[in-house]
Write a protein that holds these residues in place. Structure first.
Motif, mmCIF file in Angstrom:
data_model
loop_
_atom_site.group_PDB
_atom_site.id
_atom_site.type_symbol
_atom_site.label_atom_id
_atom_site.label_comp_id
_atom_site.label_asym_id
_atom_site.label_seq_id
_atom_site.Cartn_x
_atom_site.Cartn_y
_atom_site.Cartn_z
ATOM 1 N N ALA A 45 114.392 18.362 -98.104
ATOM 2 C CA ALA A 45 113.932 17.096 -96.770
ATOM 3 C C ALA A 45 112.594 16.799 -96.945
ATOM 4 C CB ALA A 45 114.884 17.537 -95.485
ATOM 5 N N TYR A 46 112.500 15.885 -96.593
ATOM 6 C CA TYR A 46 110.805 15.146 -96.140
ATOM 7 C C TYR A 46 109.993 15.381 -97.820
ATOM 8 C CZ TYR A 46 110.573 15.114 -91.330
ATOM 9 O OH TYR A 46 111.576 15.130 -89.664
ATOM 10 N N TYR A 47 110.375 14.615 -98.316
ATOM 11 C CA TYR A 47 109.654 13.936 -99.919
ATOM 12 C C TYR A 47 108.997 13.529 -99.735
ATOM 13 C CZ TYR A 47 114.349 16.803 -101.245
ATOM 14 O OH TYR A 47 115.134 17.214 -101.774
ATOM 15 N N CYS A 48 108.587 12.854 -98.699
ATOM 16 C CA CYS A 48 107.398 11.665 -98.232
ATOM 17 C C CYS A 48 106.466 12.459 -98.293
ATOM 18 C CB CYS A 48 108.129 10.681 -97.614
ATOM 19 S SG CYS A 48 108.215 11.409 -96.046
ATOM 20 N N THR A 49 106.742 13.579 -97.987
ATOM 21 C CA THR A 49 105.479 14.039 -97.234
ATOM 22 C C THR A 49 105.671 15.488 -98.403
ATOM 23 O OG1 THR A 49 107.114 15.819 -95.740
ATOM 24 C CG2 THR A 49 104.652 13.452 -94.758
ATOM 25 N N ASN A 50 106.426 16.141 -98.653
ATOM 26 C CA ASN A 50 106.159 17.408 -99.371
ATOM 27 C C ASN A 50 106.202 16.887 -100.806
ATOM 28 O OD1 ASN A 50 106.804 18.963 -97.336
ATOM 29 N ND2 ASN A 50 109.286 19.410 -97.257
ATOM 30 N N GLY A 51 106.182 15.822 -101.670
ATOM 31 C CA GLY A 51 106.516 15.998 -102.808
ATOM 32 C C GLY A 51 108.289 16.059 -103.545
ATOM 33 N N LYS A 52 107.768 15.061 -104.687
ATOM 34 C CA LYS A 52 109.277 14.980 -105.380
ATOM 35 C C LYS A 52 109.889 16.320 -105.721
ATOM 36 C CE LYS A 52 108.330 14.502 -110.393
ATOM 37 N NZ LYS A 52 107.929 13.765 -111.582
ATOM 38 N N ALA A 53 111.385 16.090 -106.110
ATOM 39 C CA ALA A 53 112.098 17.574 -105.675
ATOM 40 C C ALA A 53 112.245 18.194 -107.181
ATOM 41 C CB ALA A 53 113.978 16.995 -105.495
#
Ligand code: SF4
Ligand code: SF4
Length: 72
Positions: free
Chosen positions: A64-72
């Motif tokens: 989750a939180y790809y907006c802060t962790n970066g792309k999958a």
């Protein structure tokens, strides 16, 4: 890897997420799982990626939180 295409962008649930801010909307950001993390300062208020997004399901994502962790 999540494809960065129009179909996926149109189905991304980010714009309906409590974390999605005015800054993110103004920059027309979305599909963080297939693009890159946000250029805005993100204040986490919950992530709805795992709660019914078809792109999440189709690509077998598990985070989750790809907006802060970066792309999958
Ligand atoms: S998994 Fe999250 S970032 Fe990726 S398309 Fe769905 S809502 Fe958007
Ligand atoms: S990646 Fe998750 S937390 Fe970030 S805007 Fe999309 S749904 Fe919300």
């Amino acid at each position: 890897m999540v494809e960065d295409n129009k179909k996926n962008a149109e189905r991304c649930h980010c714009p309906h997420c409590p974390t999605y801010s005015k800054c993110m909307a103004e920059d027309d950001e979305m599909l963080y799982c297939g693009r890159a993390k946000s250029g805005c300062d993100v204040e986490p208020r919950g992530c709805i990626c795992p709660s019914g997004c078809p792109v999440y399901k189709e690509n077998g994502l598990n985070s989750a939180y790809y907006c802060t962790n970066g792309k999958a």
